[in-house]
Motif scaffolding. Structure first.
Motif, mmCIF file in Angstrom:
data_model
loop_
_atom_site.group_PDB
_atom_site.id
_atom_site.type_symbol
_atom_site.label_atom_id
_atom_site.label_comp_id
_atom_site.label_asym_id
_atom_site.label_seq_id
_atom_site.Cartn_x
_atom_site.Cartn_y
_atom_site.Cartn_z
ATOM 1 N N VAL A 100 0.838 -1.206 0.000
ATOM 2 C CA VAL A 100 0.000 0.000 0.000
ATOM 3 C C VAL A 100 0.873 1.256 0.000
ATOM 4 N N ILE A 101 1.920 1.248 0.799
ATOM 5 C CA ILE A 101 2.808 2.418 0.850
ATOM 6 C C ILE A 101 3.481 2.631 -0.502
ATOM 7 N N ARG A 102 3.977 1.555 -1.110
ATOM 8 C CA ARG A 102 4.600 1.692 -2.432
ATOM 9 C C ARG A 102 3.623 2.238 -3.465
ATOM 10 N N GLY A 103 2.400 1.758 -3.406
ATOM 11 C CA GLY A 103 1.389 2.194 -4.365
ATOM 12 C C GLY A 103 0.959 3.634 -4.180
ATOM 13 N N ASN A 104 1.174 4.175 -3.000
ATOM 14 C CA ASN A 104 0.737 5.543 -2.709
ATOM 15 C C ASN A 104 1.895 6.467 -2.363
ATOM 16 N N PHE A 105 3.101 6.063 -2.719
ATOM 17 C CA PHE A 105 4.271 6.816 -2.279
ATOM 18 C C PHE A 105 4.332 8.221 -2.876
ATOM 19 N N THR A 106 3.852 8.400 -4.100
ATOM 20 C CA THR A 106 3.838 9.741 -4.688
ATOM 21 C C THR A 106 2.979 10.666 -3.836
ATOM 22 N N TRP A 107 1.817 10.162 -3.386
ATOM 23 C CA TRP A 107 0.924 10.979 -2.567
ATOM 24 C C TRP A 107 1.530 11.229 -1.188
ATOM 25 N N ILE A 108 2.252 10.263 -0.688
ATOM 26 C CA ILE A 108 2.933 10.443 0.595
ATOM 27 C C ILE A 108 3.996 11.531 0.464
ATOM 28 N N MET A 109 4.715 11.512 -0.651
ATOM 29 C CA MET A 109 5.737 12.544 -0.892
ATOM 30 C C MET A 109 5.087 13.922 -1.034
ATOM 31 N N LEU A 110 3.927 13.988 -1.682
ATOM 32 C CA LEU A 110 3.220 15.272 -1.798
ATOM 33 C C LEU A 110 2.770 15.769 -0.427
ATOM 34 N N ALA A 111 2.287 14.852 0.408
ATOM 35 C CA ALA A 111 1.880 15.245 1.765
ATOM 36 C C ALA A 111 3.089 15.746 2.555
ATOM 37 N N LEU A 112 4.225 15.077 2.401
ATOM 38 C CA LEU A 112 5.460 15.514 3.064
ATOM 39 C C LEU A 112 5.869 16.893 2.550
ATOM 40 N N LEU A 113 5.746 17.086 1.258
ATOM 41 C CA LEU A 113 6.100 18.366 0.646
ATOM 42 C C LEU A 113 5.255 19.500 1.217
ATOM 43 N N VAL A 114 3.936 19.313 1.256
ATOM 44 C CA VAL A 114 3.040 20.349 1.781
ATOM 45 C C VAL A 114 3.346 20.615 3.249
ATOM 46 N N THR A 115 3.574 19.570 4.012
ATOM 47 C CA THR A 115 3.881 19.725 5.437
ATOM 48 C C THR A 115 5.164 20.534 5.625
ATOM 49 N N LEU A 116 6.202 20.178 4.870
ATOM 50 C CA LEU A 116 7.470 20.918 4.989
ATOM 51 C C LEU A 116 7.323 22.359 4.522
ATOM 52 N N GLN A 117 6.560 22.560 3.436
ATOM 53 C CA GLN A 117 6.354 23.938 2.976
ATOM 54 C C GLN A 117 5.646 24.769 4.043
ATOM 55 N N ALA A 118 4.647 24.190 4.669
ATOM 56 C CA ALA A 118 3.896 24.921 5.694
ATOM 57 C C ALA A 118 4.747 25.170 6.942
ATOM 58 N N LEU A 119 5.512 24.141 7.365
ATOM 59 C CA LEU A 119 6.315 24.279 8.575
ATOM 60 C C LEU A 119 7.508 25.219 8.403
ATOM 61 N N THR A 120 8.099 25.245 7.194
ATOM 62 C CA THR A 120 9.301 26.063 6.987
ATOM 63 C C THR A 120 8.987 27.439 6.409
ATOM 64 N N LYS A 121 7.727 27.750 6.158
ATOM 65 C CA LYS A 121 7.342 29.058 5.601
ATOM 66 C C LYS A 121 7.907 30.232 6.417
ATOM 67 N N PRO A 122 7.816 30.184 7.748
ATOM 68 C CA PRO A 122 8.363 31.312 8.525
ATOM 69 C C PRO A 122 9.892 31.438 8.408
ATOM 70 N N ALA A 123 10.577 30.346 8.068
ATOM 71 C CA ALA A 123 12.042 30.377 7.991
ATOM 72 C C ALA A 123 12.536 31.010 6.701
ATOM 73 N N GLY A 124 11.669 31.208 5.722
ATOM 74 C CA GLY A 124 12.060 31.866 4.485
ATOM 75 C C GLY A 124 12.238 30.910 3.313
#
Length: 176
Positions: A100-124
């Motif tokens: 299941v993880i392999r089949g959805n890894f692109t979506w997991i990476m997108l979720a990680l991307l959004v999370t990192l973008q939101a968390l690091t926004k104040p850092a510039g």
């Protein structure tokens, strides 16, 4: 080879003869095929056994093992559950999770991307951009080129919606 089992009862002074039933023969066939490593071939006799007695736990476990070795982990889990085999259920569950993880890894990476973008926004932009690039590299390495491209193409759009990037639709117009 005659398929007969003879039991001597000395107290009653008689011999009782047993013959393997058709049901017993199907169980024997399934176990033999499984032990020879012919896991998928064992599915047919196990199915026959379950049609005759759906409560026969040993047949459910046999079907679970055959399904597991065929790479059908979800089906194996269902059979192991019906056969009360918790250990093999756990093994199939682990394999199913990986699938299941392999089949959805692109979506997991997108979720990680959004999370990192939101968390690091104040850092510039420098910190956010570095994190985004790390996710892009990770996605390309773990998912492959198509997964990496999907994440790369959606990244600016997601950044825009998070308010950390210019309008991605205006960028091509500015470049011209």
């Amino acid at each position: 080879g005659s398929g007969l089992i003879m039991v001597l009862d000395k107290d009653k002074a008689n011999i009782t003869t047993f013959r393997l039933t058709e049901f017993g023969q199907r169980v024997h066939d399934a176990v033999l095929l499984y032990n020879m490593g012919k896991y998928t071939d064992a599915i047919t006799p196990w199915s026959d056994v379950l049609q005759r007695d759906n409560n026969y736990e040993f047949a459910h476990v046999g079907m679970g093992k055959a399904s597991h070795y065929a790479g059908e982990y979800k089906a194996a889990m269902d059979y192991f559950k019906a056969g009360q085999d918790h250990k093999d259920y756990s093994g199939s569950l682990s394999e199913y999770r990986v699938e299941v993880i392999r089949g959805n890894f692109t979506w997991i990476m997108l979720a990680l991307l959004v999370t990192l973008q939101a968390l690091t926004k104040p850092a510039g932009q420098f910190v956010t951009g570095s994190c985004v690039n790390a996710v892009l590299v990770l996605a390309a390495l773990l998912v492959g080129l198509s997964g990496g491209l999907t994440v790369a193409l959606l990244s600016p759009l997601l950044a825009f919606f998070l308010g950390i990037a210019p309008n991605p639709f205006a960028v091509p117009a500015i470049m011209v």
